[in-house]
Design a protein around this motif. Structure first.
Motif, PDB file in Angstrom:
ATOM      1  N   THR A   1      15.073  40.829   9.768  1.00 44.47           N
ATOM      2  CA  THR A   1      14.146  39.806  10.278  1.00 44.47           C
ATOM      3  C   THR A   1      14.369  38.454   9.614  1.00 44.47           C
ATOM      4  OG1 THR A   1      12.438  40.390   8.659  1.00 44.47           O
ATOM      5  CG2 THR A   1      12.410  41.552  10.765  1.00 44.47           C
ATOM      6  N   GLU A   2      15.147  38.418   8.531  1.00 41.65           N
ATOM      7  CA  GLU A   2      15.441  37.151   7.868  1.00 41.65           C
ATOM      8  C   GLU A   2      16.763  36.544   8.331  1.00 41.65           C
ATOM      9  OE1 GLU A   2      15.231  37.710   3.693  1.00 41.65           O
ATOM     10  OE2 GLU A   2      13.067  38.017   3.659  1.00 41.65           O
ATOM     11  N   LEU A   3      17.453  37.232   9.237  1.00 40.31           N
ATOM     12  CA  LEU A   3      18.737  36.741   9.738  1.00 40.31           C
ATOM     13  C   LEU A   3      18.538  35.907  10.998  1.00 40.31           C
ATOM     14  CD1 LEU A   3      20.894  39.987   9.372  1.00 40.31           C
ATOM     15  CD2 LEU A   3      20.651  38.124   7.742  1.00 40.31           C
ATOM     16  N   LYS A   4      19.421  34.948  11.204  1.00 35.85           N
ATOM     17  CA  LYS A   4      19.466  34.169  12.434  1.00 35.85           C
ATOM     18  C   LYS A   4      20.595  34.722  13.290  1.00 35.85           C
ATOM     19  CE  LYS A   4      18.504  30.593  15.139  1.00 35.85           C
ATOM     20  NZ  LYS A   4      17.208  30.432  15.834  1.00 35.85           N
TER      21      LYS A   4
ATOM     22  N   ASN B   1      16.298  51.052   6.292  1.00 36.17           N
ATOM     23  CA  ASN B   1      14.904  51.482   6.495  1.00 36.17           C
ATOM     24  C   ASN B   1      14.220  50.667   7.587  1.00 36.17           C
ATOM     25  OD1 ASN B   1      14.724  49.032   5.136  1.00 36.17           O
ATOM     26  ND2 ASN B   1      12.859  49.614   4.040  1.00 36.17           N
ATOM     27  N   GLN B   2      14.997  50.236   8.581  1.00 35.54           N
ATOM     28  CA  GLN B   2      14.465  49.399   9.645  1.00 35.54           C
ATOM     29  C   GLN B   2      14.810  49.967  11.019  1.00 35.54           C
ATOM     30  OE1 GLN B   2      15.391  45.021   8.236  1.00 35.54           O
ATOM     31  NE2 GLN B   2      16.771  46.459   7.244  1.00 35.54           N
ATOM     32  N   LEU B   3      13.784  50.124  11.863  1.00 41.29           N
ATOM     33  CA  LEU B   3      14.008  50.491  13.255  1.00 41.29           C
ATOM     34  C   LEU B   3      14.270  49.225  14.061  1.00 41.29           C
ATOM     35  CD1 LEU B   3      11.250  53.144  14.093  1.00 41.29           C
ATOM     36  CD2 LEU B   3      13.628  53.542  13.443  1.00 41.29           C
ATOM     37  N   ILE B   4      15.231  49.301  14.987  1.00 39.21           N
ATOM     38  CA  ILE B   4      15.537  48.172  15.864  1.00 39.21           C
ATOM     39  C   ILE B   4      15.245  48.629  17.293  1.00 39.21           C
ATOM     40  CG2 ILE B   4      17.237  46.401  16.427  1.00 39.21           C
ATOM     41  CD1 ILE B   4      18.910  47.434  14.060  1.00 39.21           C
ATOM     42  N   ILE B   5      14.318  47.940  17.959  1.00 35.36           N
ATOM     43  CA  ILE B   5      13.824  48.392  19.268  1.00 35.36           C
ATOM     44  C   ILE B   5      14.015  47.297  20.307  1.00 35.36           C
ATOM     45  CG2 ILE B   5      11.838  49.279  20.524  1.00 35.36           C
ATOM     46  CD1 ILE B   5      10.954  49.519  17.204  1.00 35.36           C
ATOM     47  N   CYS B   6      14.677  47.629  21.410  1.00 28.95           N
ATOM     48  CA  CYS B   6      14.843  46.682  22.521  1.00 28.95           C
ATOM     49  C   CYS B   6      13.627  46.783  23.448  1.00 28.95           C
ATOM     50  CB  CYS B   6      16.116  47.010  23.303  1.00 28.95           C
ATOM     51  SG  CYS B   6      17.629  46.621  22.411  1.00 28.95           S
ATOM     52  N   CYS B   7      12.977  45.656  23.691  1.00 27.75           N
ATOM     53  CA  CYS B   7      11.808  45.609  24.569  1.00 27.75           C
ATOM     54  C   CYS B   7      12.210  44.928  25.876  1.00 27.75           C
ATOM     55  CB  CYS B   7      10.658  44.873  23.890  1.00 27.75           C
ATOM     56  SG  CYS B   7      10.078  45.715  22.406  1.00 27.75           S
TER      57      CYS B   7
ATOM     58  N   LYS C   1      10.818  44.688  28.785  1.00 28.81           N
ATOM     59  CA  LYS C   1       9.817  43.950  29.562  1.00 28.81           C
ATOM     60  C   LYS C   1       9.335  42.686  28.853  1.00 28.81           C
ATOM     61  CE  LYS C   1       7.993  48.109  31.834  1.00 28.81           C
ATOM     62  NZ  LYS C   1       6.785  48.948  32.047  1.00 28.81           N
ATOM     63  N   ARG C   2       9.729  42.505  27.594  1.00 30.15           N
ATOM     64  CA  ARG C   2       9.280  41.335  26.836  1.00 30.15           C
ATOM     65  C   ARG C   2      10.450  40.431  26.455  1.00 30.15           C
ATOM     66  NH1 ARG C   2       3.991  40.338  24.918  1.00 30.15           N
ATOM     67  NH2 ARG C   2       4.049  38.200  24.157  1.00 30.15           N
ATOM     68  N   ASN C   3      11.683  40.878  26.784  1.00 31.33           N
ATOM     69  CA  ASN C   3      12.886  40.087  26.499  1.00 31.33           C
ATOM     70  C   ASN C   3      13.013  39.757  25.012  1.00 31.33           C
ATOM     71  OD1 ASN C   3      13.568  40.028  29.256  1.00 31.33           O
ATOM     72  ND2 ASN C   3      12.280  38.223  29.583  1.00 31.33           N
ATOM     73  N   ASN C   4      12.752  40.751  24.173  1.00 32.29           N
ATOM     74  CA  ASN C   4      12.902  40.527  22.741  1.00 32.29           C
ATOM     75  C   ASN C   4      13.371  41.811  22.065  1.00 32.29           C
ATOM     76  OD1 ASN C   4      10.697  42.199  22.655  1.00 32.29           O
ATOM     77  ND2 ASN C   4       9.256  40.659  21.913  1.00 32.29           N
ATOM     78  N   ILE C   5      13.683  41.693  20.786  1.00 30.64           N
ATOM     79  CA  ILE C   5      14.068  42.847  19.975  1.00 30.64           C
ATOM     80  C   ILE C   5      13.131  42.885  18.775  1.00 30.64           C
ATOM     81  CG2 ILE C   5      15.870  43.914  18.570  1.00 30.64           C
ATOM     82  CD1 ILE C   5      17.926  42.668  20.403  1.00 30.64           C
ATOM     83  N   ILE C   6      12.479  44.032  18.584  1.00 31.16           N
ATOM     84  CA  ILE C   6      11.488  44.203  17.532  1.00 31.16           C
ATOM     85  C   ILE C   6      12.092  45.036  16.395  1.00 31.16           C
ATOM     86  CG2 ILE C   6       9.257  45.248  16.969  1.00 31.16           C
ATOM     87  CD1 ILE C   6       8.985  42.732  18.587  1.00 31.16           C
ATOM     88  N   CYS C   7      11.707  44.672  15.175  1.00 30.30           N
ATOM     89  CA  CYS C   7      12.132  45.425  13.993  1.00 30.30           C
ATOM     90  C   CYS C   7      10.890  45.959  13.280  1.00 30.30           C
ATOM     91  CB  CYS C   7      12.933  44.517  13.056  1.00 30.30           C
ATOM     92  SG  CYS C   7      13.505  45.346  11.559  1.00 30.30           S
ATOM     93  N   ILE C   8      10.897  47.254  12.948  1.00 28.33           N
ATOM     94  CA  ILE C   8       9.795  47.869  12.198  1.00 28.33           C
ATOM     95  C   ILE C   8      10.333  48.302  10.842  1.00 28.33           C
ATOM     96  CG2 ILE C   8       8.128  49.746  12.078  1.00 28.33           C
ATOM     97  CD1 ILE C   8       8.041  49.813  15.088  1.00 28.33           C
ATOM     98  N   ASN C   9       9.727  47.778   9.770  1.00 28.99           N
ATOM     99  CA  ASN C   9      10.086  48.202   8.424  1.00 28.99           C
ATOM    100  C   ASN C   9       9.426  49.553   8.156  1.00 28.99           C
ATOM    101  OD1 ASN C   9       9.743  48.506   5.438  1.00 28.99           O
ATOM    102  ND2 ASN C   9      10.858  46.571   5.436  1.00 28.99           N
ATOM    103  N   LEU C  10      10.241  50.576   7.900  1.00 29.87           N
ATOM    104  CA  LEU C  10       9.709  51.930   7.769  1.00 29.87           C
ATOM    105  C   LEU C  10       8.926  52.126   6.474  1.00 29.87           C
ATOM    106  CD1 LEU C  10      12.711  54.037   9.116  1.00 29.87           C
ATOM    107  CD2 LEU C  10      10.687  53.226  10.333  1.00 29.87           C
ATOM    108  N   SER C  11       9.162  51.284   5.487  1.00 28.65           N
ATOM    109  CA  SER C  11       8.434  51.410   4.226  1.00 28.65           C
ATOM    110  C   SER C  11       7.033  50.830   4.335  1.00 28.65           C
ATOM    111  CB  SER C  11       9.200  50.699   3.098  1.00 28.65           C
ATOM    112  OG  SER C  11      10.465  51.272   2.921  1.00 28.65           O
TER     113      SER C  11
ATOM    114  N   MET D   1       5.794  45.063  11.600  1.00 28.57           N
ATOM    115  CA  MET D   1       6.532  44.862  12.834  1.00 28.57           C
ATOM    116  C   MET D   1       6.834  43.369  12.996  1.00 28.57           C
ATOM    117  SD  MET D   1       5.414  46.157  16.662  1.00 28.57           S
ATOM    118  CE  MET D   1       4.818  47.681  15.929  1.00 28.57           C
ATOM    119  N   SER D   2       8.131  43.025  13.199  1.00 25.43           N
ATOM    120  CA  SER D   2       8.532  41.623  13.334  1.00 25.43           C
ATOM    121  C   SER D   2       9.566  41.502  14.442  1.00 25.43           C
ATOM    122  CB  SER D   2       9.126  41.091  12.022  1.00 25.43           C
ATOM    123  OG  SER D   2       8.244  41.283  10.944  1.00 25.43           O
ATOM    124  N   GLN D   3       9.675  40.298  14.979  1.00 23.82           N
ATOM    125  CA  GLN D   3      10.658  40.022  16.022  1.00 23.82           C
ATOM    126  C   GLN D   3      11.903  39.417  15.401  1.00 23.82           C
ATOM    127  OE1 GLN D   3       9.090  38.208  19.590  1.00 23.82           O
ATOM    128  NE2 GLN D   3      10.990  37.113  19.984  1.00 23.82           N
TER     129      GLN D   3
END
Length: 581
Positions: A308-311, A510-516, A518-528, A532-534
């Motif tokens: 989530t800190e990467l561009k 420790n990060q899930l990467i999820i393609c959404c 219907k929202r045209n974005n990619i979400i990341c969930i920190n498992l620790s 949830m961040s985009q």
């Protein structure tokens, strides 16, 4: 009229002659034949003899006339550090040009053209200056780095213990399924595991005392500096020397970090065991490799990277349409393979495709007997692929080669492998745990408390949080990510307005990467933390993302798109995003 020898007692910076100081107090100017390093006095031969006999001074070290300083001023009472080049002289000067500590002889011989400072003048403001502050900060950082190294060593010890326990457990379960013929092979494999464990433990047990020694050395440096803070001259000298010692300590710590590696090994069931009892690789093999623990305790490269800190900057796409394709591509899932390879499942063309990420080109493809959807990596360079009512196994070493397959009782979608079993999701909304022959070990109920828990669980993955494995399922209709334990008990449901139409789900560290989609974005969930961040994308929008994976080797994010049913929006490539810190 000036009295001979008077300079010896005056607080001046002039060079004095070396007379016996006790005798001078009685009015005698006798040449000095010795120097007491404790009393800081020049002594004639008689006084030196008495000095050695007195109980209070008999233990004092005396320098003879050939080793003692050649002169002494009043300020010399404050100078007690001997020059390493000229042992008879005290260090009194500092050359800023060469950054050296010097005695008078050094200045005359090597620094005639330099602007040389008197240490007593420089030391007054040194303690409150930036250089001493930097040294103090360097010590604090070194303490922190050493503590981190100690922590990494302890984590590795825990890791190898858990890895040993896990692999031995798998070995035992496999051993229970075969007859007594494999007893000798079992003992041999246990010996390999125990040997690896002992090697790693011996290495880590050897590194820990070295860390403790370094910490003690740094504590000694800090202690010495603290004790000299009221003596600015001595503090200056000690600090200058401390800088060199700190550099040596940092180098030693770097060597410890370099050696702080352990072997990764895993027990893999050999497929020949099930078919041929006479195999010379019966029961399985233990594979080993060295893990770089500075990069990943979790067996991932650069596992400390926060996505989530990467561009994410758009780069060139990878074309994936092959000459035998009859339709535009629809890449339903992707899988990172060893050797920097990416496996693609093309739903429209009933094909699996292999891409070399180093050259960004498709190098192989194979037709399959169904529409491929989900994929997971298996031990021994194998992959399992869901294809409607079958699960097809694939050999990936060298060329893609179809292997055996198993039948399932419904339209299967997501798939993952864990501990010798397959976790599978179905179009109808259920989940099952299967053995490698397709037998159902466990399954979820479709309804809980009268409500349907999962409606469209099209993708799933097994990921670890705090060393414990969990199943994570994306549901495009429920707009949720559901967390289950390895017995398929429901534990948690992630919901968020940004989590709309979740499809492909992959994991990095420790990060899930999820393609959404219907929202045209990619979400990341920190498992620790569960946060949830985009992901930060260059254009802030990724249209219709279907599936994505992050390659730490390439430092790139690979994304496929769901153009299914969109007229004139064929997507025959995998889009690539460079990850910039």
């Amino acid at each position: 009229m000036e009295v001979p020898g008077k300079k010896l007692l005056l607080k001046t910076s002039a060079v004095d002659t070396t007379y016996c100081q006790p005798c001078f107090k009685d009015g005698d100017n006798l040449p000095a034949d010795a120097y007491c390093t404790v009393c800081k006095e020049f002594l004639c031969s008689n006084c030196a003899s008495v000095h050695k006999k007195l109980k209070i001074s008999r233990s004092h070290a005396l320098l003879d006339k050939f080793s003692m300083p050649t002169s002494m001023s009043g300020d010399d009472d404050e100078y007690i550090e001997w020059c390493e080049i000229h042992p008879k002289e005290f260090i009194k000067y500092f050359c800023p040009t060469h950054q050296t500590l010097n005695c008078g002889h050094c200045v005359v011989q090597n620094h005639r053209s330099c602007h040389v400072d008197v240490i007593s003048d420089l030391s007054q403001a040194f303690k409150d200056g930036p250089e001493y502050c930097d040294i103090d900060k360097a010590i604090a950082k070194l303490f922190k780095d050493i503590d981190k190294c100690v922590s990494d060593v302890e984590k590795n010890k825990t890791l190898i213990a858990e890895m040993s326990e896990c692999e031995v457990s798998k070995l035992r379960r496999c051993r229970d399924e075969v007859n007594k013929y494999f007893e000798e092979r079992e003992n041999a494999l246990l010996g390999i595991i125990d040997q690896m464990k002992n090697i790693d433990e011996a290495l880590l047990d050897n590194l820990r005392p070295k860390c403790d020694n370094l910490k003690t050395e740094v504590e000694e440096i800090k202690k010495h500096l603290k004790t000299q803070e009221n003596n600015t001259i001595q503090l200056f000298i000690k600090a200058k020397r401390a800088k060199q010692l700190l550099e040596i300590t940092q180098t030693a710590l770097a060597e410890i970090n370099k050696k702080n590696t352990i072997h990764q090994y895993r027990f893999n069931i050999d497929s020949a065991t099930e078919r041929l009892m006479e195999s010379n690789t019966g029961l399985g093999i233990v594979e080993k490799e060295v893990i770089d623990t500075q990069n990943a305790l979790g067996m991932q490269i650069e596992s400390d990277v926060d996505l989530t800190e990467l561009k994410l900057i758009r780069a060139a796409s990878i074309p994936v349409k092959s000459p035998i394709d009859t339709r535009d591509c629809f890449i339903s899932s992707m899988l990172l393979l060893p050797m920097n390879m990416l496996l693609l499942a093309d739903w429209h063309n009933d094909t699996l495709k292999l891409v070399d990420l180093q050259t960004s080109s498709m190098v192989s493809h194979v037709s399959v007997p169904g529409k491929p959807w989900g994929m997971c990596l298996l031990p021994g360079d194998r992959v399992a692929v869901t294809m409607e009512t079958i699960i097809q196994f694939l050999e990936t070493k060298g060329q893609l080669t179809l292997s055996d397959s198993i039948k399932v009782d419904d339209d299967c979608r997501g798939i993952a492998h864990h501990d010798g079993s397959l976790i599978v999701s179905y179009f109808s909304g259920k989940l099952q745990i299967l053995n490698m022959k397709g037998g159902v070990i466990r399954k979820t109920e479709k309804y809980m408390n009268g409500q349907q828990v999962l409606v469209s669980p099209f993708h799933l993955i097994v990921a670890r949080a705090s060393q414990t494995a969990f199943v994570y399922v994306s549901d495009i209709e429920m707009n949720t990510i559901t967390k289950l334990d390895m017995n398929l008990n429901f534990l948690q449901t992630f919901r968020d307005p940004a989590l709309k139409g979740p499809m492909g789900i992959s994991v990095f560290a420790n990060q899930l990467i999820i393609c959404c989609v219907k929202r045209n974005n990619i979400i990341c969930i920190n498992l620790s933390s569960g946060k949830m961040s985009q992901l930060h994308v260059e254009d802030d929008v990724i249209p219709d993302p279907e599936y994505c994976v992050y390659s730490p080797l390439q430092k790139k994010l690979y994304v496929t798109f769901n153009k299914h049913g969109h007229a004139n929006h064929a997507e025959n490539s995998v889009k690539v995003y460079n990850a910039i810190e």
